[in-house]
Design a protein around this motif. Sequence first.
Motif, mmCIF file in Angstrom:
data_model
loop_
_atom_site.group_PDB
_atom_site.id
_atom_site.type_symbol
_atom_site.label_atom_id
_atom_site.label_comp_id
_atom_site.label_asym_id
_atom_site.label_seq_id
_atom_site.Cartn_x
_atom_site.Cartn_y
_atom_site.Cartn_z
ATOM 1 N N TYR A 92 -47.430 24.889 -4.638
ATOM 2 C CA TYR A 92 -47.416 26.052 -3.743
ATOM 3 C C TYR A 92 -46.380 25.877 -2.638
ATOM 4 C CZ TYR A 92 -49.182 29.224 -0.096
ATOM 5 O OH TYR A 92 -49.298 30.167 0.899
ATOM 6 N N MET A 93 -46.364 24.697 -2.016
ATOM 7 C CA MET A 93 -45.429 24.461 -0.908
ATOM 8 C C MET A 93 -43.986 24.395 -1.408
ATOM 9 S SD MET A 93 -47.517 21.869 1.615
ATOM 10 C CE MET A 93 -47.927 20.640 0.370
ATOM 11 N N ALA A 94 -43.780 23.842 -2.602
ATOM 12 C CA ALA A 94 -42.430 23.808 -3.169
ATOM 13 C C ALA A 94 -41.907 25.225 -3.400
ATOM 14 C CB ALA A 94 -42.429 23.010 -4.469
ATOM 15 N N GLU A 95 -42.778 26.133 -3.826
ATOM 16 C CA GLU A 95 -42.368 27.519 -4.025
ATOM 17 C C GLU A 95 -42.083 28.203 -2.687
ATOM 18 O OE1 GLU A 95 -41.448 31.109 -5.990
ATOM 19 O OE2 GLU A 95 -41.536 29.004 -6.631
ATOM 20 N N GLN A 96 -42.849 27.867 -1.648
ATOM 21 C CA GLN A 96 -42.557 28.395 -0.313
ATOM 22 C C GLN A 96 -41.147 28.007 0.130
ATOM 23 O OE1 GLN A 96 -46.185 26.833 1.804
ATOM 24 N NE2 GLN A 96 -46.089 28.844 2.794
ATOM 25 N N LEU A 97 -40.802 26.742 -0.068
ATOM 26 C CA LEU A 97 -39.477 26.269 0.333
ATOM 27 C C LEU A 97 -38.380 26.916 -0.502
ATOM 28 C CD1 LEU A 97 -40.184 22.456 0.886
ATOM 29 C CD2 LEU A 97 -39.788 24.196 2.636
ATOM 30 N N ARG A 98 -38.645 27.126 -1.782
ATOM 31 C CA ARG A 98 -37.642 27.752 -2.643
ATOM 32 C C ARG A 98 -37.351 29.174 -2.175
ATOM 33 N NH1 ARG A 98 -36.824 31.178 -6.587
ATOM 34 N NH2 ARG A 98 -38.980 31.902 -6.545
ATOM 35 N N ARG A 99 -38.411 29.909 -1.821
ATOM 36 C CA ARG A 99 -38.233 31.297 -1.385
ATOM 37 C C ARG A 99 -37.606 31.372 0.007
ATOM 38 N NH1 ARG A 99 -43.548 34.781 -3.414
ATOM 39 N NH2 ARG A 99 -43.692 33.871 -5.516
ATOM 40 N N ALA A 100 -37.827 30.354 0.834
ATOM 41 C CA ALA A 100 -37.249 30.346 2.174
ATOM 42 C C ALA A 100 -35.739 30.170 2.136
ATOM 43 C CB ALA A 100 -37.887 29.247 3.021
ATOM 44 N N GLY A 101 -35.225 29.570 1.079
ATOM 45 C CA GLY A 101 -33.790 29.412 0.919
ATOM 46 C C GLY A 101 -33.251 28.152 1.573
ATOM 47 N N GLU A 102 -32.003 27.855 1.274
ATOM 48 C CA GLU A 102 -31.346 26.679 1.830
ATOM 49 C C GLU A 102 -31.059 26.888 3.324
ATOM 50 O OE1 GLU A 102 -30.595 23.735 0.470
ATOM 51 O OE2 GLU A 102 -31.642 24.337 -1.361
#
Length: 358
Positions: A92-102
């Motif tokens: 879940y947290m990995a997907e949050q970071l992916r959607r937040a962008g670089e």
Amino acid sequence: MRRSFYDQDWRWVRDLNCAERRVYLGFFLRRVLCHGCQAVKRERLDWLADNPRYTKRFAFAVGRRCRSATVTDVAEEMDLDWQTVKDLDKQYMAEQLRRAGEPAPQVIGVDEISVGPRHAYRIVVSDLERKRPIWFGGQDRSEASMDEFFRWLGPEKSGQIRLAVMDMWKAFRNSTLKAGHAPRARIVYDKFHVVSHLGTAIDDVRKQEYARLSSAGRRFIKGQKYTLLSRWENLTQKGRDALDLLFNANRRLYRAYLLKERFGQLWDFQTPEAARYFFLEWQESLRWQRLGPYRKFATMVDAHWDGIVSYCEPGNKVSLGFIEGLNNKIRTLQKRAYGYQDEEYFRLKILTCMLPKL
């Protein structure tokens, strides 16, 4: 694209509950033969979690619960294994970071947090414009650990940083200003850390007065530590009455409190020249006050003046309360979990604590 498959197996996966009843989905999971590498591979289904026994939306439901509850509580509530809850929360947290962008920050905040006994520290770097932590790491709070952040960010993005907000720890400043790191960055010292040093100074004066006086004079000082540290407008009527009584009995503490309150005006100035004139006037008022801790504080401010006065420029007035709020959030995470043995899990918790829910 394959029109045929190698074989298939019937699978059951857990999905979101319906009316407090568990829901399982049954389906055939196929395998296909790759003619290019001559290997048999399982088809990928976007709605399955990394753990193939659960759907992705179930994993996200577990992750949302873990934002406000411990892994143990969520495992008991959903009748899952403790490690399973942790793994689903990580997805879940990995997907949050992916959607937040670089991250590509222009204004960063740098602070250290304690992660264990014996002065074990890690560094947290935040994007103060987007109000989110972007990096957690290092082995301690040394210059070498801070260098790791700039290597991770890369020279191109590091060159875009225009402001770096930090406390007066020399290692952070040296690393930021090092050649090739953040050549355009202006250092701004976090006013909360500066004010905390002033709070230490007035508390030292309180301790000196308590040691100097007899028991009759001490009764006015006893129990007034936190009222002296508070700003006048934040005190209750009871606190103000207690300070009025103390100030009538001890003029030195009265002068120390007035000087503390007056120093807070420094952050309201719009030009470095006006701020400097104010500080020199404030420093001059200490000349005959016999307030040793205040003179020591003034010397420290003078030595770090370039990073303090940077905040007075209109373009540098960033919101500094985020760093303090993030520290409180991290301490809450640590207390709720009674500490973290898995540092990677702790890192994900910190980096996603300010991101929106999925």
